[in-house]
Motif scaffolding. Structure first.
Motif, mmCIF file in Angstrom:
data_model
loop_
_atom_site.group_PDB
_atom_site.id
_atom_site.type_symbol
_atom_site.label_atom_id
_atom_site.label_comp_id
_atom_site.label_asym_id
_atom_site.label_seq_id
_atom_site.Cartn_x
_atom_site.Cartn_y
_atom_site.Cartn_z
ATOM 1 N N SER A 1 0.842 -1.190 0.000
ATOM 2 C CA SER A 1 0.000 0.000 0.000
ATOM 3 C C SER A 1 0.882 1.247 0.000
ATOM 4 O O SER A 1 2.108 1.167 -0.097
ATOM 5 N N PRO B 1 0.727 1.020 -5.432
ATOM 6 C CA PRO B 1 -0.423 1.910 -5.604
ATOM 7 C C PRO B 1 -0.983 1.944 -7.032
ATOM 8 O O PRO B 1 -2.162 2.266 -7.222
ATOM 9 N N LEU C 1 -3.497 -1.202 -7.100
ATOM 10 C CA LEU C 1 -4.592 -1.304 -6.139
ATOM 11 C C LEU C 1 -5.762 -0.417 -6.557
ATOM 12 O O LEU C 1 -5.563 0.727 -6.972
ATOM 13 N N ASP D 1 -6.710 2.213 -1.685
ATOM 14 C CA ASP D 1 -5.474 2.289 -0.925
ATOM 15 C C ASP D 1 -5.717 3.143 0.310
ATOM 16 O O ASP D 1 -6.670 3.933 0.374
#
Length: 368
Positions: free
Chosen positions: A298, A323, A326, A329
């Motif tokens: 993350s 990031p 994802l 986050d």
């Protein structure tokens, strides 16, 4: 200036699409977050992203190790006692590097907030003005990977890393398809994640000699540094070791055997920023360029890696791509094209969305 509380959160962060490597595939990313708080209310965040194939940990084991073994160690201590805390963690339990990384990164976040400095200022300052980040393509068909590569170039990225490590013939097709789909000036890197044996690795590397691959990463099993040495000896391109290096001791063995040209440092393998700095220093003494890699972390783990990467000249590349992969986050990481932006805030510079953490957490414990 003492630590009074540690909160441990277990959650899964959703991926934009499944992430497929040679040894597994992920539809979401299980992570563990650690929040370490001082008596005065100042707190720092850390993260663990274990990989049972690499660190020997699972999401469940890291939660238990943090709650019962590692978090209690830091209660009552000063966050600046980083050497002492690592010593106590290593005395308490062998291995478990991502669990230790979560504690380590939270301590650095705390130290930065206490001194009102970004973490990179605490570990050497900026060694370069900015970091450029690649995009990573997981294992798919050659045509799908070529299409992804075209899209990534159009999005402004200058470096692409592709995951391979299945059968040699298809991997050759994947590498060729991606290279043929992108301009020659776009950098291409290939990662087999231990997926080949020595013969297959040599075959793939030889048959993609004209594909302008910057380096081939971890072609064989992590422990097989003899095969890695033989592959390096006959390779036209650089060979990077990743899963085979988790500590300074393993790196010394690789250096002595001349088994790799480069090393991929990951906070989750090393145990955090503090031991990663030692790995980078040994690599520098051996003239071995480094990369800061990622376990698809993350914003917390990503920015911890970014502070490390920008602070050392020997760290010449990174893969801080979490990031970008994802769909949700805990904070935003800013990119301008393929350049990662530092927010120039104290500590890691991450402002965690605690409401999101509470929403997604399926495990939470407080240690006092």
């Amino acid at each position: 200036m003492t630590i009074v509380k540690v909160d441990v959160f277990g959650l899964s962060l959703p991926l934009i699409e499944p992430f497929i490597v040679s040894y597994d595939q992920y539809v979401d990313m299980p992570v563990i977050l650690v929040r370490i708080e001082m008596a005065n209310g100042v707190f720092g965040w850390g993260e663990a992203v274990p990989d049972q194939h690499v660190t020997g940990e699972t999401w469940h084991t890291v939660l238990q190790i943090l709650e019962h073994e590692l978090a209690p160690i830091v209660i009552g201590l000063n966050p600046f006692q980083i050497e002492f805390i690592h010593q106590k963690m290593n005395e308490k339990i062998l291995g478990n590097p991502s669990a230790k990384a979560a504690i380590d990164c939270a301590l650095y976040d705390l130290m930065g907030k206490i001194t009102n400095q970004p973490v990179y200022q605490l570990i050497g300052g900026k060694a370069r003005p900015y970091l450029t980040v690649p995009q990573v393509i997981s294992i798919k068909s050659p045509n799908e990977m070529a299409e992804d590569a075209c899209r990534i170039v159009n999005e402004g990225f200058s470096t692409i890393k592709i995951k391979v490590g299945t059968d040699a013939a298809t991997d050759i097709e994947r590498i060729r398809a991606v290279r043929n789909a992108i301009p020659n000036e776009i950098k291409l890197r290939v990662d087999a994640n231990q997926g080949w044996d020595r013969i297959s690795a040599i075959s793939v590397i030889e048959n993609t000699k004209d594909c302008l691959v910057d380096w081939y990463e971890q072609p064989v099993l992590a422990t097989d540094i003899i095969s890695l040495k033989e592959i390096r000896r006959v390779s036209h391109a650089k060979i990077m070791i990743d899963e085979g290096i988790c500590s300074t001791h393993e790196l010394l063995n690789v250096i002595q055997n001349r088994s790799a040209d480069m090393v991929n440092i990951k906070l989750m393998k090393a145990g955090g920023i503090y031991p990663a700095l030692a790995i980078a220093s040994i690599a520098e003494a051996a003239g071995m360029p480094c990369q800061v890699g990622s376990m698809v972390e993350s914003a917390i783990g990503t920015m911890a890696g970014a502070h490390l990467a920008i602070s050392r000249t020997i760290i010449q590349s990174n893969e801080l791509v979490g990031p970008l992969m994802l769909s949700r986050d805990v904070d935003s990481v800013l990119f301008k094209g393929d350049v990662l932006q530092f927010k120039e805030l104290p500590g890691l510079g991450v402002q965690v969305d605690e409401m999101l953490v509470a929403e997604l957490a399926t495990y939470q414990k407080t240690i006092t």
